[in-house]
Enzyme design. Structure first.
Site, mmCIF file in Angstrom:
data_model
loop_
_atom_site.group_PDB
_atom_site.id
_atom_site.type_symbol
_atom_site.label_atom_id
_atom_site.label_comp_id
_atom_site.label_asym_id
_atom_site.label_seq_id
_atom_site.Cartn_x
_atom_site.Cartn_y
_atom_site.Cartn_z
ATOM 1 N N THR A 26 34.721 22.837 -14.083
ATOM 2 C CA THR A 26 34.243 21.883 -13.084
ATOM 3 C C THR A 26 35.191 21.726 -11.914
ATOM 4 O O THR A 26 36.414 21.863 -12.059
ATOM 5 C CB THR A 26 34.030 20.496 -13.731
ATOM 6 O OG1 THR A 26 33.720 19.527 -12.718
ATOM 7 C CG2 THR A 26 35.281 20.028 -14.456
ATOM 8 N N TYR A 31 37.291 13.271 -17.603
ATOM 9 C CA TYR A 31 36.382 14.422 -17.617
ATOM 10 C C TYR A 31 37.074 15.655 -17.041
ATOM 11 O O TYR A 31 37.083 16.733 -17.648
ATOM 12 C CB TYR A 31 35.111 14.094 -16.832
ATOM 13 C CG TYR A 31 34.239 15.294 -16.579
ATOM 14 C CD1 TYR A 31 33.651 15.998 -17.637
ATOM 15 C CD2 TYR A 31 33.994 15.748 -15.279
ATOM 16 C CE1 TYR A 31 32.860 17.109 -17.409
ATOM 17 C CE2 TYR A 31 33.195 16.853 -15.045
ATOM 18 C CZ TYR A 31 32.642 17.530 -16.113
ATOM 19 O OH TYR A 31 31.858 18.646 -15.872
#
Length: 336
Positions: free
Chosen positions: A123, A147
């Site tokens: 990501t 995250y």
């Protein structure tokens, strides 16, 4: 790639949003594909009937060993994981368990099973708040939420395990994934999704009464967050090309951004949804969410130079149109 070189692939999280598109892309191109998914956020209907689906956990070593043996798995595309940034801030230990700890277990099983190629769903959140925009792969990775850290830790594990055990890998750093299969075979189906275009399409089809705009005081042209939106089918195609590259050059691993290099603000996206639907979505202005950077746009030079990747759907209105088409199809599925 010749049929002889199309190795059996295990797709983790293959009943989820991005994973199901990768499964379709693999299947459409003639790759032998198998799915493992615990169906916590995925849906069995998203997996074609002729693709084996194992309901289970990617940390289940015995199950993985059986799948590897039954299907001769030689490559893994790893999509399974949790993806909601604000939730990661509220419940970091879940993210370090589900994203990092279970990825470690999967990598260990892959090493034991002799898996040769590993593609990881990483990501742009690993960059945190970049010092410059667009951001390239060599820029500092300084996540600002759990995250992003959970994904960065997995990138590091892959690098270390690859060096020690001889498999090669590709980490694809996604920017904002949106849209749906152009043939409406699958799309984003999770209830309570937080992705802007998904939320806006729910509002446009009457499933929500408004769309929240989180933060209007960023240092961007209109004060709202700017993101690089990539069509999920273009992203799935990038995975296939990355797998071919790993097979052709087993002596190298790759890390590449997946985006178009163009940023749109939240308000610009909502304007586009209004334009595509010929209606006006109600907008609620809210404070910033924890862990959200103001701008995150990719420099896609490396992927374009490394792979023969030619995006087909790099148009915001088309991304929205495909997302809307799926939202309506999803309503039909839910009514049955």
């Amino acid at each position: 790639m010749s049929e002889a070189n199309k190795v059996p692939v295990l797709v983790t999280g293959g009943a989820g949003y991005i994973g199901s598109h990768a499964v379709l892309a693999l299947r459409d191109a003639g790759w032998p594909v198998t799915v493992i998914d615990n169906l916590s956020t995925g849906f069995a209907f998203a997996v074609p009937e002729d693709v084996p689906l194992y309901r289970g956990d990617i940390a289940d070593a015995d199950l993985l060993e059986r799948i590897f043996a039954e299907h001769g798995i030689r490559a893994i595309m790893h999509f399974a994981g949790s993806v909601v940034v604000p939730e990661s801030v509220e419940n970091p230990l879940h993210y370090y368990d589900n994203n990092t700890g279970k990825s470690r277990a999967l990598i260990a099983a892959a090493v034991r099973g002799g898996v040769e190629h590993f593609i990881f769903s990483s990501t742009a959140a690993t960059y945190g708040t970049p010092d410059r925009s667009p951001v390239s792969e060599g820029d500092p990775q300084q996540p600002i939420n759990p995250y992003g850290w959970s994904k960065l830790m997995t990138e590091q594990m892959l690098a270390d395990a690859s060096a020690a055990h001889g498999f090669n890998y590709c980490a694809l750093r996604y920017f904002n994934v949106a849209g749906a299969d152009p043939r409406a075979r699958t799309g984003q189906s999770t209830a309570g999704a937080t992705h802007l275009i998904k939320v806006a399409c729910e509002a446009a089809t009457g499933k929500r009464d408004s769309v929240a705009v989180f933060g209007t005081d960023y240092e961007t042209p209109d004060g709202t967050g700017v993101r690089d939106y990539i069509h999920v089918s273009d992203l799935a195609n990038a995975h296939l090309l990355a797998l071919e590259a790993l097979i052709e050059r087993p002596d190298r691993s790759l890390t590449m951004n997946c985006g178009y290099g163009t940023g749109f603000s939240v308000l610009e996206v909502l304007d586009a949804v209004d334009r595509v639907t010929n209606q006006t979505i109600v907008r609620r202005l809210e404070p910033r969410r924890a862990g959200d950077p103001g701008e995150l746009v990719s420099d896609p030079s490396r992927i374009r130079e490394t792979l023969p990747w030619q995006p087909k759907y790099a148009d915001l209105d088309q991304i929205i149109a495909h997302a809307l088409q799926w939202e309506r199809r999803l309503s039909e599925l839910q009514e049955k």
